[in-house]
Design an enzyme around this catalytic site. Structure first.
Site, PDB file in Angstrom:
ATOM      1  N   LEU A 143      31.288 -13.552 -55.806  1.00  0.00           N
ATOM      2  CA  LEU A 143      30.390 -14.642 -55.469  1.00  0.00           C
ATOM      3  C   LEU A 143      30.948 -15.891 -56.137  1.00  0.00           C
ATOM      4  CD1 LEU A 143      26.795 -13.143 -55.987  1.00  0.00           C
ATOM      5  CD2 LEU A 143      27.994 -13.495 -53.823  1.00  0.00           C
ATOM      6  N   ASP A 144      30.862 -17.031 -55.471  1.00  0.00           N
ATOM      7  CA  ASP A 144      31.312 -18.269 -56.083  1.00  0.00           C
ATOM      8  C   ASP A 144      30.534 -18.539 -57.372  1.00  0.00           C
ATOM      9  OD1 ASP A 144      33.025 -18.677 -53.933  1.00  0.00           O
ATOM     10  OD2 ASP A 144      31.552 -19.863 -52.828  1.00  0.00           O
ATOM     11  N   LYS A 145      31.122 -19.323 -58.243  1.00  0.00           N
ATOM     12  CA  LYS A 145      30.486 -19.636 -59.530  1.00  0.00           C
ATOM     13  C   LYS A 145      29.038 -20.087 -59.350  1.00  0.00           C
ATOM     14  CE  LYS A 145      30.665 -23.022 -63.284  1.00  0.00           C
ATOM     15  NZ  LYS A 145      31.367 -24.206 -63.838  1.00  0.00           N
ATOM     16  N   THR A 187      27.038 -19.706 -56.752  1.00  0.00           N
ATOM     17  CA  THR A 187      26.218 -18.888 -55.860  1.00  0.00           C
ATOM     18  C   THR A 187      25.601 -17.778 -56.698  1.00  0.00           C
ATOM     19  OG1 THR A 187      27.598 -19.346 -53.920  1.00  0.00           O
ATOM     20  CG2 THR A 187      26.204 -17.388 -53.838  1.00  0.00           C
ATOM     21  N   ARG A 204      29.593 -21.439 -46.783  1.00  0.00           N
ATOM     22  CA  ARG A 204      29.654 -22.870 -47.063  1.00  0.00           C
ATOM     23  C   ARG A 204      30.516 -23.594 -46.027  1.00  0.00           C
ATOM     24  NH1 ARG A 204      31.727 -22.767 -53.077  1.00  0.00           N
ATOM     25  NH2 ARG A 204      31.469 -25.034 -52.924  1.00  0.00           N
TER      26      ARG A 204
END
EC number: 5.4.99.-
Length: 309
Positions: free
Chosen positions: A142-144, A146, A243
Site C-alpha cells: 500500500l502506498d505510504k 494509503t 490514483r
C-alpha cells in the site's frame, strides 16, 4: 507445484509449455520472483531440467521435470523497531494488519526506519524471504499515505500462494476513496494500461507503450456535488493504480499530492484512499478469509463535513 522443502519447488511442463523459455516458465509459476532474479538463480546452477543444470534460454518440452532451489535470504540488516501494529489476524503462516496512513511499507533509499517491515521484524520470529532482505514478508504494497488492510507472509510457501491468488485475481481487494467532481455514472470499468510517466519518472500514467494491463472497477457510494465517495476494486496491482485511473477519468483522489490538484481543501495528510476489505484463501488451510476495516478518522471527518453542506 510440489514443495520438496521450504526452499525447493518442482514443476512438470505441460503441452502448452512446449517451446517456452525456462526463465519465462518459472516467472509464470513463481510470480513474486522477477525474471532477472530467476535468471540469476539459473546462472547459479540452482535450476535443473530432468536432473541437469538448466539454462535460461532452454526451450521446454512436454513432461520436462523442472526444479528450482530458492537461495536462503541473507540475514536482514534492517533493524527491528518497537512500533505498534493493528493486527487483525495472525497464525504461523500469515499476519493481517491495518496499516495507518503515513506508514511506509518497506525500507528504501532515505527511509530505513519507522516502516511496517521494521515493526514486523520486531513482532514476528520469521517472515518470508522471497522479496529479499528489505521487504521480508511483503506480498503486496500500500502506498505510504494509503491506509487499510494488508496481508503479510511468514513463510515462503504462504508468500508464493498468496502472490498466485493476486496474479490469478482470486484474491479480492476493495478500496474506498473520496474523489474530486461528480461522477455521473453509478459504476464503471477503467481498463487502461499503466506505465512510467513519459516526462516525470517519479509518476505513473496511463500510457500505451512500455506499460502493463491495469483494470479498476468503481461504484458510486455517495455524491456531494463537487465530490464523490466511491468503492474501487482492483483486478491488477499496478503502482498507484487507483490514483492514476481516477485522475485519468478526471476525478483525482482528494488530497493526492502527486495526481491531484495542487491546492487541497481538506485537512488530510495524503490521498483519501483506504483499503477497506481484503479477501483471500488461506495458503495452508484453504479457508476463505475476509477482513474489513473502517474508514480512518480523517476520511470520516471529510465525509461529515461534506454531509453538513
Amino acid at each position: 507445484m510440489t514443495a520438496l522443502t521450504n526452499k525447493t519447488f518442482s514443476f512438470i511442463a505441460e503441452d502448452v509449455d512446449k517451446g517456452k523459455r525456462l526463465d519465462l516458465f518459472l516467472v509464470e509459476r513463481l510470480p513474486e520472483l522477477s525474471r532477472t532474479h530467476i535468471q540469476r538463480i539459473i546462472a547459479a546452477g540452482e535450476v535443473t531440467v530432468n536432473g541437469k543444470a538448466g539454462k535460461a534460454n532452454y526451450k521446454l518440452a512436454p513432461a520436462d521435470y523442472v526444479t528450482i532451489r530458492l537461495p536462503e535470504p541473507k540475514p536482514a540488516e534492517i533493524k527491528a523497531e518497537a512500533i505498534s501494529l493493528d493486527i487483525l489476524y495472525e497464525d504461523e503462516d500469515i499476519i493481517v494488519i491495518n496499516k495507518p496512513r503515513g506508514m511506509v511499507v518497506h525500507p528504501a533509499a532515505g527511509n530505513y526506519e519507522g516502516t511496517l517491515v521494521n515493526a514486523l521484524l520486531r513482532h514476528c520470529d520469521r517472515l518470508s524471504g522471497i522479496n529479499g532482505v528489505s521487504r521480508p514478508g511483503i506480498v503486496h504494497r500500500l502506498d505510504k499515505d494509503t491506509s487499510g488492510v494488508m496481508m503479510v507472509a511468514k513463510t515462503d510457501r504462504a508468500h508464493l500462494d498468496l502472490a498466485r491468488q493476486i496474479k490469478e485475481r482470486t484474491a479480492g481487494r476493495k478500496y474506498v476513496a473520496i474523489v474530486h467532481g461528480n461522477i455521473k455514472e453509478n459504476q464503471g470499468i477503467i481498463n487502461a494500461p499503466i506505465g512510467r510517466h513519459p516526462t516525470d519518472r517519479k509518476k505513473m500514467a496511463v500510457v500505451f507503450t512500455n506499460s502493463k494491463e491495469a483494470i479498476t472497477t468503481f461504484q458510486v457510494l455517495e455524491r456531494f456535488g463537487d465530490y464523490t465517495l466511491v468503492e474501487c476494486r482492483l483486478f491488477t496491482g499496478r503502482t498507484h493504480q487507483i490514483r492514476v485511473h481516477m485522475a485519468y477519468i478526471g476525478h483525482p483522489v482528494v488530497g493526492d499530492p502527486k495526481y491531484g490538484p495542487g491546492r487541497q481543501r481538506f485537512a488530510i495528510m495524503g490521498q483519501a484512499l483506504h483499503a477497506a476489505e481484503l479477501t483471500f484463501q488461506h495458503p495452508v488451510t484453504g479457508e476463505r478469509m475476509s477482513f474489513t476495516v473502517p474508514l480512518p478518522d480523517d476520511m470520516r471527518a471529510i465525509l461529515e463535513e461534506l454531509r453538513r453542506r
